[in-house]
Motif scaffolding. Sequence first.
Motif, mmCIF file in Angstrom:
data_model
loop_
_atom_site.group_PDB
_atom_site.id
_atom_site.type_symbol
_atom_site.label_atom_id
_atom_site.label_comp_id
_atom_site.label_asym_id
_atom_site.label_seq_id
_atom_site.Cartn_x
_atom_site.Cartn_y
_atom_site.Cartn_z
ATOM 1 N N GLU A 1 0.891 -1.161 0.161
ATOM 2 C CA GLU A 1 0.069 -0.068 0.096
ATOM 3 C C GLU A 1 0.897 1.122 0.051
ATOM 4 O O GLU A 1 1.734 1.305 0.857
ATOM 5 N N LEU A 2 0.534 2.205 -0.909
ATOM 6 C CA LEU A 2 1.277 3.359 -1.003
ATOM 7 C C LEU A 2 0.646 4.680 -0.032
ATOM 8 O O LEU A 2 1.358 5.494 -0.129
ATOM 9 N N ASN B 1 -3.235 2.292 11.825
ATOM 10 C CA ASN B 1 -2.081 1.990 11.307
ATOM 11 C C ASN B 1 -1.054 2.689 12.008
ATOM 12 O O ASN B 1 -1.041 4.117 12.184
ATOM 13 N N VAL B 2 0.065 2.155 12.454
ATOM 14 C CA VAL B 2 1.213 2.805 13.202
ATOM 15 C C VAL B 2 2.524 2.211 12.770
ATOM 16 O O VAL B 2 2.685 0.983 12.768
ATOM 17 N N SER B 3 3.432 3.153 12.686
ATOM 18 C CA SER B 3 4.787 2.470 12.378
ATOM 19 C C SER B 3 5.371 2.005 13.572
ATOM 20 O O SER B 3 5.227 2.199 14.570
ATOM 21 N N PRO B 4 6.103 0.681 13.385
ATOM 22 C CA PRO B 4 6.660 -0.187 14.392
ATOM 23 C C PRO B 4 7.590 0.591 15.281
ATOM 24 O O PRO B 4 7.688 0.388 16.458
ATOM 25 N N SER B 5 8.163 1.562 14.583
ATOM 26 C CA SER B 5 9.184 2.253 15.534
ATOM 27 C C SER B 5 8.692 3.611 16.335
ATOM 28 O O SER B 5 9.496 4.070 17.123
ATOM 29 N N PHE B 6 7.384 3.560 16.167
ATOM 30 C CA PHE B 6 6.671 4.659 17.077
ATOM 31 C C PHE B 6 5.883 3.862 18.236
ATOM 32 O O PHE B 6 5.555 4.565 18.911
ATOM 33 N N VAL B 7 6.197 2.786 18.225
ATOM 34 C CA VAL B 7 5.068 1.962 19.325
ATOM 35 C C VAL B 7 5.808 2.595 20.677
ATOM 36 O O VAL B 7 5.182 2.763 21.706
ATOM 37 N N HIS C 1 1.400 -3.782 4.171
ATOM 38 C CA HIS C 1 2.168 -2.424 4.598
ATOM 39 C C HIS C 1 3.134 -2.894 5.814
ATOM 40 O O HIS C 1 2.993 -3.617 6.394
ATOM 41 N N ASP C 2 4.225 -2.046 5.816
ATOM 42 C CA ASP C 2 5.052 -2.101 7.091
ATOM 43 C C ASP C 2 4.571 -1.651 8.267
ATOM 44 O O ASP C 2 5.006 -2.409 9.330
ATOM 45 N N GLU C 3 3.391 -1.090 8.302
ATOM 46 C CA GLU C 3 2.858 -0.294 9.641
ATOM 47 C C GLU C 3 2.108 -1.587 10.067
ATOM 48 O O GLU C 3 1.596 -2.285 9.709
#
Length: 293
Positions: free
Chosen positions: A14-15, A99-105, A45-47
């Motif tokens: 997904e873009l 949706n959340v970026s893994p690095s922000f958890v 997606h990566d999120e």
Amino acid sequence: MQIKDFRVDHRLKELTEHRTVLLPIACYETTISKNINGFIPLHWHDELQFVVVIKGEATFQINDECVVIRESEGLFINSGCVHMAKDMNDSGCVYICLNVSPSFVLAQELYPTLVAPFIQATNIPYLHLVTTERWAENIVKSIIEINQIIKQKSPYYEIDISIHLTLIWKNLIINGVTLEYEQTEMRKNERMKQMLNWIHHHYAEKIFLNDIARAGQLSRSECCRYFKRLVMKTPLEYVTDYRIQKSLLLLQQSDLTVTEVAYQVGFNSTSYFIDKFRKVMNMTPLAYKKMIV
């Protein structure tokens, strides 16, 4: 704001940029039937993705597994997992999607030990959040709260979101699931993505089963087994359905005829395109075009 027609690249990634102005997250309410396809098509997606159904019920497919999520229940979809969703029983399913970026958890110092092992585990493509379990109930409540916080945007709301994300992750990792790392499963997922990537890049061309199998470095029979496992279709049935999906946007352009659209998405016969389109969409391409344009 619902994303009715999210874009994916040729790899099915997904873009859509999943973020607010300041934070690497996105939270919105989605009505499945309002998507251009009438369902949420296969993508990844990566999120990390968290879902809470607030009306109706839906079937979610994550990799090769399906799970029914009913009203008030939730779902966690791990990073990089291929997934899709369909309304069940014309229920008018609406769900909150976070949706959340893994690095922000969590703080970056905690990421290597408390986040990375979890998202890399091959035995947790998803978790069904059933609110009879306290940890799952806590996650569902925090997702709903984040949705409200983003709508209200009170002073320092970003801090409140961060607090809830920390609570979500804490509850997720204390549920007792033992992490596993299966190399065979990793290879299967990678090969499947390679084949999907190839199809999404070459769908407008003439495609043979051998081409798809070669993209995944598999035999024809193994290629068919992979597709039956993940998308419950043969590889060439998937190609046809994907071409129909790609035709929907083109049919909304008033300057393109049905025949022109058919050839642009890889059909070499207008009558065959019409027949397949009718079976998928329950109407002809021309009827769809008149309805949309």
